[in-house]
Each structure stands twice: as structure tokens, then as C-alpha cells.
Design an enzyme around this catalytic site. Structure first.
Site, PDB file in Angstrom:
ATOM      1  N   HIS A 257      -4.917  -1.540   3.974  1.00 34.09           N
ATOM      2  CA  HIS A 257      -3.343  -1.721   3.918  1.00 34.09           C
ATOM      3  C   HIS A 257      -2.776  -2.915   4.719  1.00 34.09           C
ATOM      4  O   HIS A 257      -1.749  -3.205   4.790  1.00 34.09           O
ATOM      5  CB  HIS A 257      -2.821  -0.468   4.100  1.00 34.09           C
ATOM      6  CG  HIS A 257      -2.879   0.766   3.444  1.00 34.09           C
ATOM      7  ND1 HIS A 257      -4.104   1.386   3.488  1.00 34.09           N
ATOM      8  CD2 HIS A 257      -2.255   1.319   2.294  1.00 34.09           C
ATOM      9  CE1 HIS A 257      -4.055   2.421   2.593  1.00 34.09           C
ATOM     10  NE2 HIS A 257      -2.926   2.340   2.125  1.00 34.09           N
TER      11      HIS A 257
ATOM     12  N   GLU B 233      -7.536  -0.945 -10.663  1.00 33.06           N
ATOM     13  CA  GLU B 233      -7.471  -2.324 -10.484  1.00 33.06           C
ATOM     14  C   GLU B 233      -8.129  -3.126 -11.379  1.00 33.06           C
ATOM     15  O   GLU B 233      -7.687  -4.006 -11.777  1.00 33.06           O
ATOM     16  CB  GLU B 233      -7.547  -2.651  -9.043  1.00 33.06           C
ATOM     17  CG  GLU B 233      -6.296  -2.353  -8.042  1.00 33.06           C
ATOM     18  CD  GLU B 233      -6.364  -0.774  -7.724  1.00 33.06           C
ATOM     19  OE1 GLU B 233      -5.488  -0.261  -6.952  1.00 33.06           O
ATOM     20  OE2 GLU B 233      -7.621  -0.211  -8.141  1.00 33.06           O
TER      21      GLU B 233
END
Length: 340
Positions: A129, A60
Site C-alpha cells: 500500500h 487486476e
């Protein structure tokens, strides 16, 4: 008007942005051949090529750093962060570079960069998540932060975000990806009802309580307004849409009429966006308030296991309890709320 799912509306909005501007480039993990883990970018690499819908490594910070360089060179990168909790490796790049480059260069550099983040719980996934990290970004000057709640806004606001010369953190409620709704595909950059992405929207009118939410809880709050009407309580529901900046004029106008405010979000209570809204409305509407603002939020805990997440997420009963508290009514959940 066409009926489509939330996810399909996002896909259509991204497609329109790619068609409109050849400088728009999508980047992210598995977004090309796979179409993303939620299939939001399904078919776009096939139609626009691997040079515009780019499968990136699982890194990322590297994705975000590359997007910054591309924005420097005149592109409009759209970065997909696969899950909300995966944004943290890119956090330094976002708050130290993306948010500050325009100011640092005295306006010489623009960052037309959109960061798409599926957020929130309700899909049976664990921590990393199912998180709600929006307050980290609303606290960072130099970023626009928005959260969409329905297919029409998903379609229009993603186009508005990509067309903006400012960096936009674009939150998508993942548990709403399969919700269906009507989408007017002729509405693009002008937004539904002519709304910019910086404006809130009254989605249900009422006169007794103002109920403010964004993203995944807007639908729940609309259900709460219907349930409250059975008890002859008229609830006005406002979809915040823009989390930074907040459209305070719309909120103020409502609270000045109702005299009561309830703010709901999935994120924890302490330091959440609800606290900022409650404080700001108190300052702006103090003499119109009949009761202190009420917050209905997730608990101040790490995100729980999927089997008990329904206890953590604000639901219909907890939101109705918040409405009761704003009306000064006794309620059965007060002990639970005080225990947060």
C-alpha cells in the site's frame, strides 16, 4: 483560478476528459458507487453512468486485459489500480501486451490506455500500500511514465495522458491527495505554461546545486531549498514530471550552470531512477560537474511498518544532507547514507 485539493483536481481533470470524448471509460475496483478508496472518482458514475465509470471485480489482470481489448476497439480506457502494490498481478499484461502492441503490429494498433497508480508512502499503511514501483515501468520500452506533484499538474496531465495515443502509467503521490493549490481550469490539454506531459519544470531557481525530484518529494525538496537559503546556498529544484522519457535538456541546462546534482526519490537506491539520471548526467555534463551526483532515496528494504516509515522516507534533513555532500561539506548523516 480555483483553489482545490490534489484529489479534487484529479477528479475535475477526469470529468473534463469524460466530457470531451465519449470514448473515455474509467475502470477500477470500487471507483463507481464508492468513488474509489481515495474518492478520486467521487460523483462521476452518477453523472456519466455505470457504462462509463465501471466497478470491476477484484482482479487486476482481468481489468488490464479488458482495458487492452477496449483500446483495440477504439476506446480510451482509464484504469485505476487501487494501491501501488496491487499492480503486480497486472504486470504481465502491461509489459508483455500494453507496452509492445504498437511495435508488434508495426504501428497498426495504438494503445491509448492510461493506468492510474497511487504510489509512495507517508500515509501509515503497510507493504503493498506504500510502494514505489516506478522503475519497473521506466525500464519497459513502449510506455510513457509520468508522476504528478501538485494540483495543477494533476488536473492538466491526467487529461494529456488520456488524450495520448500512447499507453501512460500515471503515478499519483497518495500522501499529497489533500494538499491544496491553485488550479486554472481553463488550462487543459495544452498544460500549465504550455508544458507537455513529457517536459520537466524548474519550480525554484538557484545557482549552487540542482535538486531533482518527482511526485511526493517535490514539496519536500522545495522546503529544503528554502532551508538551504538560510545557509546562503542557492538550490534549483526541478520537478521531473515525466519519468520516461526523461527531459534531459532541462536537467542538462541546470547542471551545466550549477555543476552539482542531487536526485531524490522514495524508491530504493539500487536500480532506482536516480541511478539512471545520475549516470546520464555524468555522461552528458562530465566536464561541468564539480562533484559526483548524489542520490537521496529510500533504503533497499521491503517497505517498513508504519511506525518506522518516517525513517525510511527521505525527509528535509536527509535531502539537506545530500545537498551538503554535493557541495563537499562534512555532514552528520554520511554514515547513515553509506550504510544503505
Amino acid at each position: 483560478m480555483a483553489e482545490m485539493t490534489f484529489g479534487k483536481a484529479l477528479n475535475a481533470g477526469l470529468r473534463r476528459a469524460l466530457e470531451r470524448d465519449p470514448k473515455v471509460v474509467l475502470m477500477g475496483e470500487d471507483i463507481g458507487r464508492l468513488g474509489g478508496v481515495f474518492r478520486i472518482t467521487d460523483g462521476l458514475q452518477k453523472d456519466f453512468g455505470a457504462h462509463r465509470v465501471i466497478d470491476t471485480p477484484l482482479a487486476e489482470a482481468g481489468i488490464m486485459g479488458t482495458a487492452i481489448g477496449m483500446a483495440y476497439r477504439g476506446y480510451r480506457p482509464v484504469v485505476e489500480i487501487q494501491f501501488d502494490g496491487f499492480v503486480y498481478p497486472a504486470f504481465d499484461q502491461i509489459v508483455s501486451q500494453v507496452a509492445k502492441l504498437h511495435y508488434r503490429t508495426r504501428g497498426m494498433v495504438r494503445m491509448p490506455l492510461t493506468i492510474r497508480i497511487p504510489f509512495g508512502g507517508g500515509i501509515g499503511s503497510p507493504e503493498h500500500h506504500s510502494e514505489s514501483p516506478e522503475a519497473y515501468f521506466t525500464h519497459t520500452s513502449g510506455l510513457r511514465v509520468v508522476a504528478v506533484s501538485n494540483p495543477q499538474d494533476a488536473y492538466s496531465m491526467v487529461q494529456q495522458a488520456i488524450a495520448s495515443d500512447d499507453p501512460v502509467v500515471f503515478f499519483e503521490p497518495k500522501r499529497r491527495y489533500h494538499d491544496r493549490g491553485e488550479v486554472d481550469e481553463s488550462v487543459g490539454l495544452e498544460g500549465p505554461l504550455g508544458l507537455s506531459m513529457g517536459q520537466a519544470r524548474v519550480v525554484a531557481e538557484g545557482g549552487d546545486v540542482t535538486l531533482v525530484a518527482y511526485g511526493p518529494l517535490v514539496k519536500t525538496c522545495l522546503d529544503a531549498a528554502v532551508a538551504a537559503s538560510d545557509d546562503r546556498v542557492s538550490v534549483e529544484v526541478i520537478d521531473l514530471r515525466s519519468l520516461s522519457p526523461v527531459d534531459y535538456p532541462t536537467l542538462e541546462a541546470s547542471v551545466r550552470r550549477t555543476g552539482r546534482l542531487v536526485v531524490a526519490h522514495e524508491a530504493g537506491e539500487s536500480g532506482g531512477l536516480g541511478a539512471e539520471i545520475a549516470a546520464s548526467i555524468t555522461e552528458r555534463c562530465f566536464y561541468h560537474l564539480e562533484h559526483a551526483p548524489v542520490r537521496v532515496t529510500g533504503f533497499d528494504i521491503p517497505y517498513p511498518y508504519s511506525k518506522i516509515e518516517h525513517h525510511h522516507l527521505p525527509d528535509l534533513d536527509r535531502i539537506l544532507d545530500g545537498v551538503d555532500r554535493a557541495l563537499g561539506r562534512p555532514n552528520s548523516l554520511s554514515g547513515l547514507e553509506e550504510g544503505q
